[in-house]
Design an enzyme around this catalytic site. Structure first.
Site, mmCIF file in Angstrom:
data_model
loop_
_atom_site.group_PDB
_atom_site.id
_atom_site.type_symbol
_atom_site.label_atom_id
_atom_site.label_comp_id
_atom_site.label_asym_id
_atom_site.label_seq_id
_atom_site.Cartn_x
_atom_site.Cartn_y
_atom_site.Cartn_z
ATOM 1 N N HIS A 161 0.798 -1.225 0.000
ATOM 2 C CA HIS A 161 0.000 0.000 0.000
ATOM 3 C C HIS A 161 0.832 1.277 0.000
ATOM 4 O O HIS A 161 0.286 2.366 -0.095
ATOM 5 C CB HIS A 161 -0.898 0.024 1.241
ATOM 6 C CG HIS A 161 -0.130 0.280 2.512
ATOM 7 N ND1 HIS A 161 0.526 -0.716 3.183
ATOM 8 C CD2 HIS A 161 0.110 1.414 3.205
ATOM 9 C CE1 HIS A 161 1.126 -0.218 4.246
ATOM 10 N NE2 HIS A 161 0.899 1.081 4.281
HETATM 11 C C1 UD1 Z 1 -1.098 5.922 6.017
HETATM 12 C C2 UD1 Z 1 0.313 6.280 6.478
HETATM 13 C C3 UD1 Z 1 1.231 5.094 6.236
HETATM 14 C C4 UD1 Z 1 0.693 3.838 6.893
HETATM 15 C C5 UD1 Z 1 -0.749 3.597 6.468
HETATM 16 C C6 UD1 Z 1 -1.303 2.457 7.282
HETATM 17 C C7 UD1 Z 1 0.835 8.668 6.224
HETATM 18 C C8 UD1 Z 1 1.614 9.673 5.466
HETATM 19 N N1 UD1 Z 1 0.836 7.415 5.735
HETATM 20 O O1 UD1 Z 1 -1.038 5.663 4.625
HETATM 21 O O2 UD1 Z 1 2.502 5.367 6.799
HETATM 22 O O3 UD1 Z 1 1.494 2.761 6.487
HETATM 23 O O4 UD1 Z 1 -1.535 4.772 6.719
HETATM 24 O O5 UD1 Z 1 -2.303 1.777 6.616
HETATM 25 O O6 UD1 Z 1 0.238 8.997 7.216
HETATM 26 N N2 UD1 Z 1 -8.552 5.510 2.187
HETATM 27 C C9 UD1 Z 1 -9.830 5.006 2.185
HETATM 28 N N3 UD1 Z 1 -10.393 4.674 3.386
HETATM 29 C C10 UD1 Z 1 -9.761 4.825 4.570
HETATM 30 C C11 UD1 Z 1 -8.456 5.364 4.565
HETATM 31 C C12 UD1 Z 1 -7.873 5.697 3.366
HETATM 32 O O7 UD1 Z 1 -10.447 4.840 1.134
HETATM 33 O O8 UD1 Z 1 -10.326 4.495 5.624
HETATM 34 C C13 UD1 Z 1 -7.929 5.855 0.893
HETATM 35 C C14 UD1 Z 1 -8.196 7.283 0.446
HETATM 36 O O9 UD1 Z 1 -8.295 7.271 -0.945
HETATM 37 C C15 UD1 Z 1 -6.925 7.988 0.840
HETATM 38 C C16 UD1 Z 1 -5.874 6.902 0.635
HETATM 39 O O10 UD1 Z 1 -6.521 5.693 0.998
HETATM 40 O O11 UD1 Z 1 -6.663 9.124 0.063
HETATM 41 C C17 UD1 Z 1 -4.643 7.090 1.462
HETATM 42 O O12 UD1 Z 1 -4.959 7.236 2.855
HETATM 43 P P1 UD1 Z 1 -3.989 8.029 3.837
HETATM 44 O O13 UD1 Z 1 -4.499 7.962 5.213
HETATM 45 O O14 UD1 Z 1 -3.681 9.375 3.289
HETATM 46 O O15 UD1 Z 1 -2.627 7.242 3.708
HETATM 47 P P2 UD1 Z 1 -2.329 5.681 3.751
HETATM 48 O O16 UD1 Z 1 -1.900 5.264 2.395
HETATM 49 O O17 UD1 Z 1 -3.456 4.985 4.384
HETATM 50 N N1 UDP Z 2 -3.406 -5.695 8.931
HETATM 51 C C1 UDP Z 2 -4.712 -6.144 9.141
HETATM 52 N N2 UDP Z 2 -5.502 -6.413 8.058
HETATM 53 C C2 UDP Z 2 -5.046 -6.285 6.779
HETATM 54 C C3 UDP Z 2 -3.714 -5.838 6.575
HETATM 55 C C4 UDP Z 2 -2.931 -5.545 7.664
HETATM 56 O O1 UDP Z 2 -5.137 -6.293 10.290
HETATM 57 O O2 UDP Z 2 -5.805 -6.552 5.852
HETATM 58 C C5 UDP Z 2 -2.583 -5.343 10.103
HETATM 59 C C6 UDP Z 2 -1.274 -6.073 10.200
HETATM 60 O O3 UDP Z 2 -1.449 -7.258 10.939
HETATM 61 C C7 UDP Z 2 -0.378 -5.063 10.930
HETATM 62 C C8 UDP Z 2 -0.958 -3.723 10.534
HETATM 63 O O4 UDP Z 2 -2.222 -3.975 9.959
HETATM 64 O O5 UDP Z 2 -0.503 -5.172 12.335
HETATM 65 C C9 UDP Z 2 -0.067 -3.019 9.538
HETATM 66 O O6 UDP Z 2 -0.689 -1.893 9.062
HETATM 67 P P1 UDP Z 2 -0.332 -1.237 7.668
HETATM 68 O O7 UDP Z 2 0.326 -2.228 6.793
HETATM 69 O O8 UDP Z 2 -1.570 -0.596 7.186
HETATM 70 O O9 UDP Z 2 0.640 -0.050 8.082
HETATM 71 P P2 UDP Z 2 2.211 0.066 8.350
HETATM 72 O O10 UDP Z 2 2.583 -0.903 9.403
HETATM 73 O O11 UDP Z 2 2.898 -0.182 7.046
HETATM 74 O O12 UDP Z 2 2.376 1.486 8.758
#
Ligand code: UD1
Ligand code: UDP
Length: 377
Positions: free
Chosen positions: A204
């Site tokens: 992601h």
């Molecule tokens: C964020 C964090 C990343 C982390 C990830 C965990 C930052 C800069 N990045 O990335 O470090 O690994 O969370 O999962 O804070 N969206 C939805 N529904 C949701 C949330 C997001 O549809 O509930 C979509 C939206 O299109 C949004 C995109 O995902 O624009 C990105 O979401 P955002 O929270 O900006 O960053 P992540 O990629 O989730």
């Molecule tokens: N995770 C989850 N469901 C999923 C994918 C990930 O519960 O479908 C959990 C995973 O076990 C881990 C956490 O989400 O504990 C990691 O989150 P993510 O990869 O979104 O963020 P990051 O750690 O890269 O910031």
């Protein structure tokens, strides 16, 4: 003592309950502030339910946006709550925009900031997370690096006071939930997967999903795997695949099951029973080594180098030949597989949450958190 805990994304919701529980054991009920950076049921509420973190005090509904928009909105809303509530300390965890917003809003109100999972560095400033890590560490008064290596990163940047190596709360979370996951989750049966018969994929990161070129590289890898694979897909990736017109192609990959993001219990069970984990996630790299599953990281750097040094993780990047070389080696070479699977967990003993709460409680004196630091003289 009145601690405030600010969080807003999936990994924070998973990694913070051990800290909340440790305070509750001491009779303290931390103020829970959810920014709403993640808002889909599968990205937030499912974890609040499973990990029993439903009593949120403030839900700020910040939502998605550009880097500045999201961080700025979160800062404005967090500041209002902190001004009203006047906590003794603001606790943040990790490297998301929510974390930076919580740290900046708090430090400017002179409310001490405690950073859980401090000191991680990928040394890649093109990642938004790296900017958040560095700035949050420098705004924090108390720092909880998970490992010695993370502590040394802080030291190199001149941060040496109020630094406590605690282990990572992800170990607490995995230990507390993996048995429950085995008992409650039916995900293997639902997806007709055999234990150790599949690869678990997550991807992601902005650097992998925001460019068409990198998304196509990922798809090329998934098309060539010699084992069935399951990919619970982050909404960011789904949105980007659709925007680039690549969604149909993913749907046609043989033996690739794409699901919505999964709840923690289903995901943990899938991870524990996977033959190989392939990921660009930070938390998933950590969990793989804890669960003894070899991890191939779809990136060129990692802020979790301990997993590489321990031998449980390899940075395979996005070049298909290299990725497949490792996948095939893991399938064919039993000795190599065992070495990776048995790599020791570098993230501690599962008591990080208790340590964090107890250190902060030990700093509470005369009605406030006393943070002694020569930085402020
Ligand atoms: C964020 C964090 C990343 C982390 C990830 C965990 C930052 C800069 N990045 O990335 O470090 O690994 O969370 O999962 O804070 N969206 C939805 N529904 C949701 C949330 C997001 O549809 O509930 C979509 C939206 O299109 C949004 C995109 O995902 O624009 C990105 O979401 P955002 O929270 O900006 O960053 P992540 O990629 O989730
Ligand atoms: N995770 C989850 N469901 C999923 C994918 C990930 O519960 O479908 C959990 C995973 O076990 C881990 C956490 O989400 O504990 C990691 O989150 P993510 O990869 O979104 O963020 P990051 O750690 O890269 O910031």
């Amino acid at each position: 003592m009145k601690p405030a805990i600010v969080f807003g994304t999936r990994p924070e919701i998973i990694k913070l309950p051990p800290v909340v529980r440790a305070f509750e054991k001491e009779g303290i009920r931390p103020l829970l502030i959810h920014t709403g950076q993640h808002y889909d049921y599968e990205m937030s509420n499912v974890f609040l339910e499973e990990l029993e973190l439903q009593r949120i005090d403030y839900h700020l509904e910040v939502g998605s946006g550009s880097q500045a928009e999201q961080t700025g909105k979160a800062m404005i809303k967090i500041e209002r709550v902190l001004m009203d509530e006047k906590p003794d300390v603001t606790i943040v965890q990790g490297d998301t925009n929510t974390v930076l917003a919580g740290a900046l809003a708090s430090v400017k109100l002179r409310i001490p900031v405690a950073h859980v999972e401090a000191g991680l560095r990928s040394f890649d400033r093109t990642m938004p997370e790296e900017i958040n890590r560095v700035l949050t560490d420098h705004a924090s008064d108390v720092l909880f690096p998970p490992t010695e290596e993370a502590r040394r990163n802080l030291e190199r940047e001149g941060i040496t006071e109020n630094v406590y190596v605690t282990g990572n709360t992800i170990v607490d979370a995995v230990l507390q939930n993996s048995e429950i996951a085995e008992q409650k989750s039916r995900i293997l049966e639902e997806l007709s997967l055999k234990p150790k018969g599949y690869i678990l994929i997550t991807a992601h990161r902005a650097e992998n999903t925001d460019s068409r070129e990198n998304l196509e590289k990922l798809i090329g890898i998934f098309e060539s795997l010699s084992l069935p694979a399951v990919y619970p897909m982050h909404p960011r990736t789904e949105n980007r695949l659709k925007a680039f017109g690549l969604w149909e192609r993913v749907g046609q990959i043989k033996d690739l099951i794409v699901t919505k993001p999964l709840g923690y219990l289903d995901f943990l069970r899938l991870q524990k029973n996977a033959k190989i984990v392939m990921t660009d996630s930070g938390g998933v790299q950590e969990e793989s080594i804890i669960l003894n599953v070899p991890c191939l990281t779809l990136r060129y750097n990692t802020e979790r180098p301990e997993t590489i040094e321990a031998g449980g993780n390899v940075l395979v990047g996005l070049e298909k030949e290299r990725v497949l070389e490792y996948v095939n080696r893991l399938i064919e070479d039993e000795e190599f597989y065992k070495r990776m699977a048995n790599a020791p967990n570098p993230f501690g003993d599962g008591k990080a949450g208790e340590r964090i709460a107890s250190i902060l409680l030990g700093m509470y004196d005369g009605g406030k958190l006393v943070v002694r630091s020569s930085r402020f003289i």
